[in-house]
Design an enzyme around this catalytic site. Structure first.
Site, PDB file in Angstrom:
ATOM      1  N   PHE A 139     -14.797 -50.984 -16.065  1.00 51.19           N
ATOM      2  CA  PHE A 139     -15.657 -49.895 -16.251  1.00 51.19           C
ATOM      3  C   PHE A 139     -15.921 -49.364 -14.696  1.00 51.19           C
ATOM      4  O   PHE A 139     -17.125 -49.103 -14.414  1.00 51.19           O
ATOM      5  CB  PHE A 139     -17.046 -50.568 -16.665  1.00 51.19           C
ATOM      6  CG  PHE A 139     -17.113 -50.938 -18.128  1.00 51.19           C
ATOM      7  CD1 PHE A 139     -16.235 -50.395 -18.905  1.00 51.19           C
ATOM      8  CD2 PHE A 139     -18.295 -51.392 -18.640  1.00 51.19           C
ATOM      9  CE1 PHE A 139     -16.255 -51.026 -20.392  1.00 51.19           C
ATOM     10  CE2 PHE A 139     -18.229 -51.870 -20.084  1.00 51.19           C
ATOM     11  CZ  PHE A 139     -17.144 -51.549 -20.736  1.00 51.19           C
TER      12      PHE A 139
ATOM     13  N   SER B 241     -14.911 -54.249 -24.414  1.00 55.69           N
ATOM     14  CA  SER B 241     -13.792 -54.618 -23.447  1.00 55.69           C
ATOM     15  C   SER B 241     -13.976 -55.757 -22.947  1.00 55.69           C
ATOM     16  O   SER B 241     -14.803 -56.662 -22.660  1.00 55.69           O
ATOM     17  CB  SER B 241     -14.332 -53.599 -22.293  1.00 55.69           C
ATOM     18  OG  SER B 241     -13.497 -53.972 -21.022  1.00 55.69           O
TER      19      SER B 241
ATOM     20  N   THR C 265     -15.349 -56.771 -18.612  1.00 52.41           N
ATOM     21  CA  THR C 265     -16.708 -56.907 -18.038  1.00 52.41           C
ATOM     22  C   THR C 265     -17.031 -58.375 -18.541  1.00 52.41           C
ATOM     23  O   THR C 265     -17.267 -58.786 -19.733  1.00 52.41           O
ATOM     24  CB  THR C 265     -17.609 -55.866 -18.586  1.00 52.41           C
ATOM     25  OG1 THR C 265     -17.175 -54.752 -17.926  1.00 52.41           O
ATOM     26  CG2 THR C 265     -18.980 -56.320 -18.079  1.00 52.41           C
TER      27      THR C 265
ATOM     28  N   LYS D 153     -17.526 -49.878 -31.159  1.00 46.39           N
ATOM     29  CA  LYS D 153     -16.140 -50.072 -30.908  1.00 46.39           C
ATOM     30  C   LYS D 153     -16.181 -51.588 -30.788  1.00 46.39           C
ATOM     31  O   LYS D 153     -16.586 -52.340 -29.803  1.00 46.39           O
ATOM     32  CB  LYS D 153     -15.556 -49.385 -29.430  1.00 46.39           C
ATOM     33  CG  LYS D 153     -14.095 -49.701 -29.317  1.00 46.39           C
ATOM     34  CD  LYS D 153     -13.754 -48.706 -28.068  1.00 46.39           C
ATOM     35  CE  LYS D 153     -12.305 -48.723 -28.178  1.00 46.39           C
ATOM     36  NZ  LYS D 153     -11.586 -47.610 -27.036  1.00 46.39           N
TER      37      LYS D 153
ATOM     38  N   ASN E  95     -10.322 -52.137 -29.532  1.00 46.14           N
ATOM     39  CA  ASN E  95     -10.226 -52.143 -28.118  1.00 46.14           C
ATOM     40  C   ASN E  95      -8.888 -52.735 -27.641  1.00 46.14           C
ATOM     41  O   ASN E  95      -8.104 -53.096 -28.647  1.00 46.14           O
ATOM     42  CB  ASN E  95     -11.621 -52.687 -27.269  1.00 46.14           C
ATOM     43  CG  ASN E  95     -11.832 -52.147 -25.869  1.00 46.14           C
ATOM     44  OD1 ASN E  95     -10.837 -52.053 -25.071  1.00 46.14           O
ATOM     45  ND2 ASN E  95     -13.031 -51.773 -25.800  1.00 46.14           N
TER      46      ASN E  95
END
Length: 352
Positions: free
Chosen positions: A114, A175, A178, A217, A246
């Site tokens: 990110f 994601s 992270t 997502k 993802n």
């Protein structure tokens, strides 16, 4: 044309090539030369999410994290472009190198984390964009140093700022780059977070006089039980749509790749089967009125048609562009058009 440029780009460090490609694209757009790239598909309007997309092929989040190249990217022929992931505060992301090409496998591993200039910078960029064609999605996340128990405040902060400017908003809880982020997909955490964001969405809709769809997502690495639970929660809460999927942390599809030991999310061809299986499972478990966007491993028009067969209304590209170039956009639009116009073959029907 991309075939001539690709060897030059592939000789560069991937992140540098990424930045240079965006700069070239911007120059081509401002000079009126984007048409020379030959990717402009014929219109294929697709109605979903209460919107009309010029065509069903979009750009996935991650390529233009700060929304600085929206018009140039739409000019390539995408029906929609999703920018971000954006976080409340600017952050540099993970240490470099953090992006790796796997050409033999037509794949990429990234652990960018990110990296972005923060939501206020993105809002300024989006406000400047002319957006004469195509729709805009904005993908929101939490800052790396925000613990999950306070993640909701980060998502709300971003949601409130991007709401007036977005055609749709994506909540990124999937994601792998992270720490702890994917834990927000656990059933109770998901219900709490998305429930509160849905409340905020309704409030913002009344405040701004327009309803902006909100999508979630999800990761491709969820177990069948997790997918069942996520579908139950997202169906109960009435989200507007789901993006599947993802990148993956699994390396089973690339056992012989020397770079397989690099941490991060794997995208590209090795992700196709895994992400499509999750997409298909979600389509059979979500209410029919919740559309799906299929993303992960699309490197040909046939791949886009497979996502459609599995229940996707729209698809998104990213890694496929790195390997195939802009011609992939038109190829996917045409393959989806042909599949829609072909007689039914007993597959899951495309959702409207």
């Amino acid at each position: 044309m991309y075939g001539l440029v690709r060897p030059f780009l592939f000789a560069m460090e991937p992140e540098r090539a990424h930045a240079l490609t965006l700069a070239w694209l911007e120059t081509a757009h401002r000079s009126g030369l984007t048409r020379a790239l030959g990717s402009r598909p014929a219109p294929y309007p697709t109605r979903t999410l209460g919107l009309v997309f010029p065509n069903p092929v979009g750009l996935a989040a991650g390529l233009d994290k700060n929304g600085a190249h929206i018009d140039a990217l739409l000019d390539l022929g995408f029906g929609f472009v999703e920018v971000g992931t954006v976080t409340p505060r600017p952050q540099p992301g993970n240490p470099r190198p953090r992006m790796f090409r796997l050409p033999e496998s037509e794949a990429v591993i990234n652990r960018l984390g990110f990296n972005n200039d923060g939501v206020d910078a993105l809002v300024r960029n989006v406000a400047r964009a002319r957006r004469k064609q195509g729709l805009l999605g904005i993908n929101i996340g939490r800052n790396k140093d925000t613990p999950n128990e306070f993640a909701e405040s980060d998502y709300l902060f971003c949601l409130e700022r991007v709401y007036p400017l977005a055609d749709y908003i994506t909540v990124n809880i999937s994601s792998p780059n992270t720490a702890g982020l994917r834990e927000l997909q656990e059933e109770q955490a998901l219900r709490r977070l998305v429930g509160n964001l849905r409340d905020a969405q309704e409030r913002l809709g009344a405040q701004h006089g327009k309803r902006v769809p909100m999508l979630v997502k999800v990761a491709p690495d969820l177990s069948d039980d997790d997918i069942e639970a996520a579908a139950r929660v997202l169906g109960d809460l009435g989200v507007d749509g789901v993006i599947a999927t993802n990148t993956t942390t699994a390396r089973t599809a690339i056992p012989d790749e020397p770079l397989a030991r690099e941490t991060g999310g794997l995208s590209g061809a090795p992700l196709m089967n895994k992400s499509t299986a999750v997409l298909r499972m979600l389509r059979t478990r979500l209410p029919e009125n919740i559309p799906l966007i299929g993303v992960g491993g699309i490197l040909s028009g046939a791949d886009a048609a497979k996502k459609m067969a599995a229940g996707a209304t729209l698809v998104q590209l990213y890694t496929g562009l790195i390997y195939r170039g802009p011609q992939l956009i038109g190829e996917c639009v045409e393959a989806m058009r042909r599949r829609k116009e072909a007689p039914s073959r007993g597959n899951v029907p495309p959702h409207h």
